[in-house]
Design a protein around this motif. Structure first.
Motif, PDB file in Angstrom:
ATOM      1  N   VAL A  26      92.421  29.239  66.731  1.00 38.76           N
ATOM      2  CA  VAL A  26      91.021  29.576  66.946  1.00 38.76           C
ATOM      3  C   VAL A  26      90.980  30.867  67.747  1.00 38.76           C
ATOM      4  CG1 VAL A  26      88.825  28.815  67.956  1.00 38.76           C
ATOM      5  CG2 VAL A  26      90.340  27.155  66.886  1.00 38.76           C
ATOM      6  N   SER A  27      90.001  31.720  67.448  1.00 44.46           N
ATOM      7  CA  SER A  27      89.906  32.995  68.150  1.00 44.46           C
ATOM      8  C   SER A  27      89.591  32.789  69.632  1.00 44.46           C
ATOM      9  CB  SER A  27      88.815  33.863  67.500  1.00 44.46           C
ATOM     10  OG  SER A  27      87.545  33.245  67.648  1.00 44.46           O
ATOM     11  N   LYS A  28      89.964  33.799  70.419  1.00 39.35           N
ATOM     12  CA  LYS A  28      89.772  33.705  71.861  1.00 39.35           C
ATOM     13  C   LYS A  28      88.291  33.639  72.226  1.00 39.35           C
ATOM     14  CE  LYS A  28      92.439  36.222  74.398  1.00 39.35           C
ATOM     15  NZ  LYS A  28      93.015  37.365  75.150  1.00 39.35           N
ATOM     16  N   SER A  29      87.440  34.337  71.507  1.00 36.46           N
ATOM     17  CA  SER A  29      86.005  34.297  71.813  1.00 36.46           C
ATOM     18  C   SER A  29      85.431  32.904  71.602  1.00 36.46           C
ATOM     19  CB  SER A  29      85.270  35.316  70.936  1.00 36.46           C
ATOM     20  OG  SER A  29      85.445  35.005  69.565  1.00 36.46           O
ATOM     21  N   GLN A  30      85.866  32.237  70.520  1.00 41.59           N
ATOM     22  CA  GLN A  30      85.390  30.875  70.280  1.00 41.59           C
ATOM     23  C   GLN A  30      85.905  29.909  71.344  1.00 41.59           C
ATOM     24  OE1 GLN A  30      86.776  30.429  66.216  1.00 41.59           O
ATOM     25  NE2 GLN A  30      84.679  30.597  65.451  1.00 41.59           N
ATOM     26  N   LEU A  31      87.149  30.113  71.789  1.00 43.54           N
ATOM     27  CA  LEU A  31      87.687  29.274  72.866  1.00 43.54           C
ATOM     28  C   LEU A  31      86.915  29.494  74.161  1.00 43.54           C
ATOM     29  CD1 LEU A  31      91.533  29.480  72.307  1.00 43.54           C
ATOM     30  CD2 LEU A  31      89.993  27.615  71.731  1.00 43.54           C
ATOM     31  N   LYS A  32      86.477  30.723  74.422  1.00 41.04           N
ATOM     32  CA  LYS A  32      85.680  30.990  75.616  1.00 41.04           C
ATOM     33  C   LYS A  32      84.362  30.238  75.553  1.00 41.04           C
ATOM     34  CE  LYS A  32      87.464  35.598  76.753  1.00 41.04           C
ATOM     35  NZ  LYS A  32      87.120  37.036  76.880  1.00 41.04           N
ATOM     36  N   VAL A  33      83.709  30.275  74.387  1.00 43.35           N
ATOM     37  CA  VAL A  33      82.432  29.570  74.238  1.00 43.35           C
ATOM     38  C   VAL A  33      82.632  28.066  74.399  1.00 43.35           C
ATOM     39  CG1 VAL A  33      80.545  29.068  72.640  1.00 43.35           C
ATOM     40  CG2 VAL A  33      81.475  31.376  72.788  1.00 43.35           C
ATOM     41  N   LEU A  34      83.696  27.545  73.766  1.00 45.88           N
ATOM     42  CA  LEU A  34      83.970  26.110  73.885  1.00 45.88           C
ATOM     43  C   LEU A  34      84.258  25.724  75.333  1.00 45.88           C
ATOM     44  CD1 LEU A  34      84.482  23.344  72.608  1.00 45.88           C
ATOM     45  CD2 LEU A  34      86.842  24.067  72.155  1.00 45.88           C
ATOM     46  N   SER A  35      85.057  26.541  76.039  1.00 46.08           N
ATOM     47  CA  SER A  35      85.373  26.236  77.440  1.00 46.08           C
ATOM     48  C   SER A  35      84.127  26.308  78.311  1.00 46.08           C
ATOM     49  CB  SER A  35      86.430  27.200  77.954  1.00 46.08           C
ATOM     50  OG  SER A  35      87.597  27.142  77.168  1.00 46.08           O
ATOM     51  N   HIS A  36      83.282  27.304  78.081  1.00 45.72           N
ATOM     52  CA  HIS A  36      82.053  27.427  78.870  1.00 45.72           C
ATOM     53  C   HIS A  36      81.146  26.217  78.658  1.00 45.72           C
ATOM     54  CE1 HIS A  36      77.954  28.825  79.798  1.00 45.72           C
ATOM     55  NE2 HIS A  36      78.557  29.518  80.758  1.00 45.72           N
ATOM     56  N   ASN A  37      81.006  25.768  77.406  1.00 44.64           N
ATOM     57  CA  ASN A  37      80.176  24.588  77.135  1.00 44.64           C
ATOM     58  C   ASN A  37      80.760  23.334  77.777  1.00 44.64           C
ATOM     59  OD1 ASN A  37      78.344  26.071  75.625  1.00 44.64           O
ATOM     60  ND2 ASN A  37      79.457  25.760  73.711  1.00 44.64           N
ATOM     61  N   LEU A  38      82.073  23.173  77.715  1.00 39.60           N
ATOM     62  CA  LEU A  38      82.705  22.001  78.329  1.00 39.60           C
ATOM     63  C   LEU A  38      82.503  22.004  79.836  1.00 39.60           C
ATOM     64  CD1 LEU A  38      86.065  21.791  76.332  1.00 39.60           C
ATOM     65  CD2 LEU A  38      84.111  20.267  76.139  1.00 39.60           C
ATOM     66  N   CYS A  39      82.700  23.136  80.482  1.00 38.46           N
ATOM     67  CA  CYS A  39      82.523  23.206  81.934  1.00 38.46           C
ATOM     68  C   CYS A  39      81.069  22.969  82.324  1.00 38.46           C
ATOM     69  CB  CYS A  39      82.997  24.559  82.455  1.00 38.46           C
ATOM     70  SG  CYS A  39      84.780  24.812  82.330  1.00 38.46           S
ATOM     71  N   THR A  40      80.134  23.462  81.512  1.00 39.51           N
ATOM     72  CA  THR A  40      78.711  23.249  81.820  1.00 39.51           C
ATOM     73  C   THR A  40      78.351  21.780  81.727  1.00 39.51           C
ATOM     74  OG1 THR A  40      78.206  25.459  80.966  1.00 39.51           O
ATOM     75  CG2 THR A  40      76.368  23.898  81.187  1.00 39.51           C
ATOM     76  N   VAL A  41      78.797  21.112  80.673  1.00 41.19           N
ATOM     77  CA  VAL A  41      78.450  19.704  80.481  1.00 41.19           C
ATOM     78  C   VAL A  41      79.145  18.834  81.523  1.00 41.19           C
ATOM     79  CG1 VAL A  41      78.633  17.764  78.896  1.00 41.19           C
ATOM     80  CG2 VAL A  41      77.956  19.991  78.047  1.00 41.19           C
ATOM     81  N   MET A  42      80.416  19.143  81.836  1.00 38.52           N
ATOM     82  CA  MET A  42      81.174  18.331  82.786  1.00 38.52           C
ATOM     83  C   MET A  42      80.946  18.739  84.241  1.00 38.52           C
ATOM     84  SD  MET A  42      84.858  17.939  80.878  1.00 38.52           S
ATOM     85  CE  MET A  42      85.018  17.081  79.330  1.00 38.52           C
ATOM     86  N   LYS A  43      80.054  19.730  84.478  1.00 39.54           N
ATOM     87  CA  LYS A  43      79.720  20.165  85.835  1.00 39.54           C
ATOM     88  C   LYS A  43      80.952  20.670  86.580  1.00 39.54           C
ATOM     89  CE  LYS A  43      75.817  16.978  86.129  1.00 39.54           C
ATOM     90  NZ  LYS A  43      75.185  15.878  86.895  1.00 39.54           N
ATOM     91  N   ILE A  44      81.746  21.522  85.882  1.00 41.89           N
ATOM     92  CA  ILE A  44      82.964  22.099  86.450  1.00 41.89           C
ATOM     93  C   ILE A  44      82.765  23.616  86.512  1.00 41.89           C
ATOM     94  CG2 ILE A  44      85.444  22.427  86.139  1.00 41.89           C
ATOM     95  CD1 ILE A  44      85.478  19.811  84.581  1.00 41.89           C
ATOM     96  N   PRO A  45      83.065  24.266  87.628  1.00 42.59           N
ATOM     97  CA  PRO A  45      82.923  25.732  87.691  1.00 42.59           C
ATOM     98  C   PRO A  45      83.924  26.421  86.761  1.00 42.59           C
ATOM     99  CG  PRO A  45      83.976  24.877  89.679  1.00 42.59           C
ATOM    100  CD  PRO A  45      83.501  23.685  88.912  1.00 42.59           C
ATOM    101  N   LEU A  46      83.429  27.322  85.943  1.00 42.56           N
ATOM    102  CA  LEU A  46      84.275  28.038  84.981  1.00 42.56           C
ATOM    103  C   LEU A  46      84.895  29.267  85.634  1.00 42.56           C
ATOM    104  CD1 LEU A  46      85.298  28.413  82.075  1.00 42.56           C
ATOM    105  CD2 LEU A  46      83.233  29.719  81.612  1.00 42.56           C
ATOM    106  N   ASP A  47      86.199  29.438  85.396  1.00 36.34           N
ATOM    107  CA  ASP A  47      86.926  30.589  85.922  1.00 36.34           C
ATOM    108  C   ASP A  47      87.333  31.470  84.737  1.00 36.34           C
ATOM    109  OD1 ASP A  47      88.324  32.404  87.358  1.00 36.34           O
ATOM    110  OD2 ASP A  47      89.893  31.036  88.061  1.00 36.34           O
ATOM    111  N   PRO A  48      86.537  32.487  84.374  1.00 38.51           N
ATOM    112  CA  PRO A  48      86.892  33.317  83.199  1.00 38.51           C
ATOM    113  C   PRO A  48      88.173  34.107  83.398  1.00 38.51           C
ATOM    114  CG  PRO A  48      85.025  34.268  84.407  1.00 38.51           C
ATOM    115  CD  PRO A  48      85.279  32.921  85.025  1.00 38.51           C
ATOM    116  N   VAL A  49      88.508  34.426  84.651  1.00 41.77           N
ATOM    117  CA  VAL A  49      89.739  35.184  84.905  1.00 41.77           C
ATOM    118  C   VAL A  49      90.960  34.355  84.525  1.00 41.77           C
ATOM    119  CG1 VAL A  49      91.091  36.356  86.675  1.00 41.77           C
ATOM    120  CG2 VAL A  49      88.582  36.471  86.719  1.00 41.77           C
TER     121      VAL A  49
END
Length: 587
Positions: A26-49
């Motif tokens: 899966v492309s990196k951009s799609q993984l970023k979107v998936l990770s951001h959605n997971l962190c938002t739903v699970m109430k976890i702070p996302l670390d893009p770095v």
């Protein structure tokens, strides 16, 4: 705490939906979107770095050692908390994957019901990827649906399905949704009934709803009784305004220190029981004795599971089914291995018999050649050849005896194989008897547990009655002491009232004496005023003898009716005017 395997299944569906080429990348951009959605739903702070650092040297895709799974475990799943909404988490993953795998227009059920079937599939599927649900779990789901819809289970419901499953013993999530959504398993059942059945199974398996229904609850402030819709889960008992679960009124948190006890009927309420928590108690009234027994037993079971640290009943049942299947697979593997060993031994015996047959054929051919060679010899050697022939006959007899012996050994071996097959059938029957005995033992254990719970309930009820009697005696003694204290208080109040009455009587006597004194002073003042008025009137010539007056209206002055007439008044006015004029002329 949610198990990591249960959270990985929806994430796997979402990741697979993003993998358009089915190459596991899966492309990196799609993984970023998936990770951001997971962190938002699970109430976890996302670390893009951290995401960029993790994939900076990745050229092989998510299947490499530096792929998405290590990042998911380290930066998301290891930081998970218990306060996130798992239903919202499932809906987010469902939104990413369902439109690429099913066509909702062909289904007879709604999109919400398809989502619930997808969640149930994730709960019942095996912990292996790609995710599938096996035949036993499919039958378990169909039985649960038939029970919730009020229908009886029949083997005909799945007969056609089993014919198709001869070559395939599992289904994917989308195949299961399509079969259920098109009414394949439930011919002639109303779609609304099927939707209600799916909702009830979803609440029972996914939301861990062990029991729900209407009951009356006593308020904490106004102490009034109100009807509420109660929903029992392994660690809480929630109550709502009605069964649509929209307006939640409260939540009773169950802990190992909680207990549930029966109460006698009082205040016009029947079938009462109480839930005692650490700092608060809840009084509830069921509709009848059967409902009361079911609710108290279900709540007590949840408390007992919390004390033992066991999972919810449905998860425990799923674990038991998986362990039973693993044991059966192990036993079947052992039987297959034994049959393979027997087959290898049989093939070895067959090879030995074939080698022996070849030796016999070679020996027979050799004997025929020898016989032809003997016939061609000279007559003078007939006696010697006759002896050789007899010797050859003896050898042939020995060979025939060996063949007969080998044949008997072969027959014994075949008899042994038949005995092993019969032993295998008896072993299957013994396994079936053992399985039935385990079921009977489980039923007896449940019966004993229920009897023990009933005995504990009776014992707690007797203890409650004893405590109530003690409280009644203590309350009677306390009421007696309160009456004595109240009587003493009333006597003190009566004595204080008497003293106040005496004081008021004295004040009244003093006020009366002051009133008399003021009256005397007023009378003296009135007398002095009258004397002064007489002197003034005499001085001014206003005093005269009282004579009968005429009937004309009397004159009025400042002190009342005048003592002179109008004519006299005119005379006085004239004299006063003349004296005034004379005084003015003299000046």
């Amino acid at each position: 705490m949610w198990l990591r395997d249960e959270l990985l299944k929806p994430i796997w569906h979402a990741f697979t939906a993003l993998d358009v080429d089915h190459r596991g990348k899966v492309s990196k951009s799609q993984l970023k979107v998936l990770s951001h959605n997971l962190c938002t739903v699970m109430k976890i702070p996302l670390d893009p770095v951290a995401l960029e650092e993790h994939f900076k040297d990745d050229d092989k895709g998510p299947l490499s050692n530096q792929g998405y799974m290590p990042y998911l475990n380290k930066f998301i799943l290891d930081k998970i908390r218990e306060d996130f909404d798992v239903l919202e988490f499932n809906k987010m993953c469902w939104t990413l994957c369902h439109k690429r795998n099913i066509c909702c227009k062909r289904l007879l059920i709604s999109d919400e019901d398809a989502f619930k079937v997808w969640c149930i599939f994730n709960f019942l599927s095996e912990d292996k990827y790609p995710l599938v649900i096996i035949t036993e779990e499919i039958e378990y789901l169909l039985r649960k649906l038939m029970e919730t819809m009020g229908s009886t289970w029949s083997e005909e419901n799945i007969a056609g399905y089993r014919l198709q499953m001869n070559t395939k013993n599992c289904l994917t999530a989308w195949e299961l949704i399509e079969l259920l959504g098109m009414g394949y398993f439930f011919k002639g059942i109303n779609h609304q009934t099927l939707s209600l059945g799916i909702s009830e199974v979803f609440q029972e398996l996914i939301l861990d709803v062990l029991k729900q229904g209407y009951m009356m609850k006593k308020g904490h402030k106004r102490k009034n009784w109100t009807e509420r819709w109660f929903v029992l889960q392994p660690s809480s008992l929630s109550y709502y305004v009605c069964e649509d679960l929209v307006e939640k009124r409260g939540n009773i948190i169950l802990t190992p220190n909680c207990c549930v006890e029966s109460l006698p009927d009082r205040d016009g309420k029947k079938c009462l029981f109480i839930i005692k928590c650490t700092d608060i108690t809840f009084e509830i009234s069921a509709s009848d004795k059967k409902k009361k027994q079911e609710w108290t037993q279900a709540i007590q079971t949840c408390i007992q599971l919390l004390r033992l640290g066991l999972p919810s009943p449905h998860r425990e049942a799923r674990m038991r089914r998986r362990e039973l299947r693993q044991r059966q697979q192990a036993e079947e593997g052992n039987l297959v291995e034994r049959m393979r060993q027997l087959q290898v031994a049989n093939e070895y015996k067959q090879r030995e018999l074939e080698a022996m047959r070849k030796k016999m054929e070679e020996a027979a051919a050799h004997a025929a050649l020898e016989e032809q060679r003997i016939k061609k010899t000279q007559s003078d050697l007939q006696d010697r050849y006759r002896l050789d022939l007899e010797r050859e006959k003896m050898v042939r007899q020995q060979m025939e005896e060996q063949v007969a012996q080998k044949s008997s050994e072969l027959e014994q071996y075949l008899q042994r194989v038949r005995e092993l097959e019969d032993m295998y059938h008896r072993l299957e029957e013994a396994l079936e008897d053992e399985r039935q005995a385990k079921q009977d033992e489980e039923a007896m254990r449940k019966l004993q547990a229920r009897l023990l719970e009933e005995e504990a309930a009776k014992r707690s009820e007797l203890e409650q009655i004893h405590l109530q009697q003690q409280r009644a005696l203590f309350q009677t003694h306390a009421e007696k002491q309160e009456l004595v204290a109240e009587q003493l208080a009333k006597e003190r109040d009566l004595q204080a009232a008497r003293l106040q009455l005496e004081r008021l009587e004295k004040e009244r006597q003093g006020a009366l004496e002051q009133y008399k004194e003021v009256s005397r002073n007023l009378e003296r003042a009135a007398n002095k005023t009258k004397t002064w008025k007489d002197k003034v009137a005499k001085h001014e010539g206003l005093v005269r003898l009282i004579q009968p007056g005429h009937k004309a209206p009397q004159m009025i002055n400042n002190w009342g009716p005048a003592s002179f007439s109008d004519a006299e008044l005119e005379i006085r006015k004239k004299s006063w005017q003349e004296s005034k004029n004379q005084g003015a002329q003299g000046q």
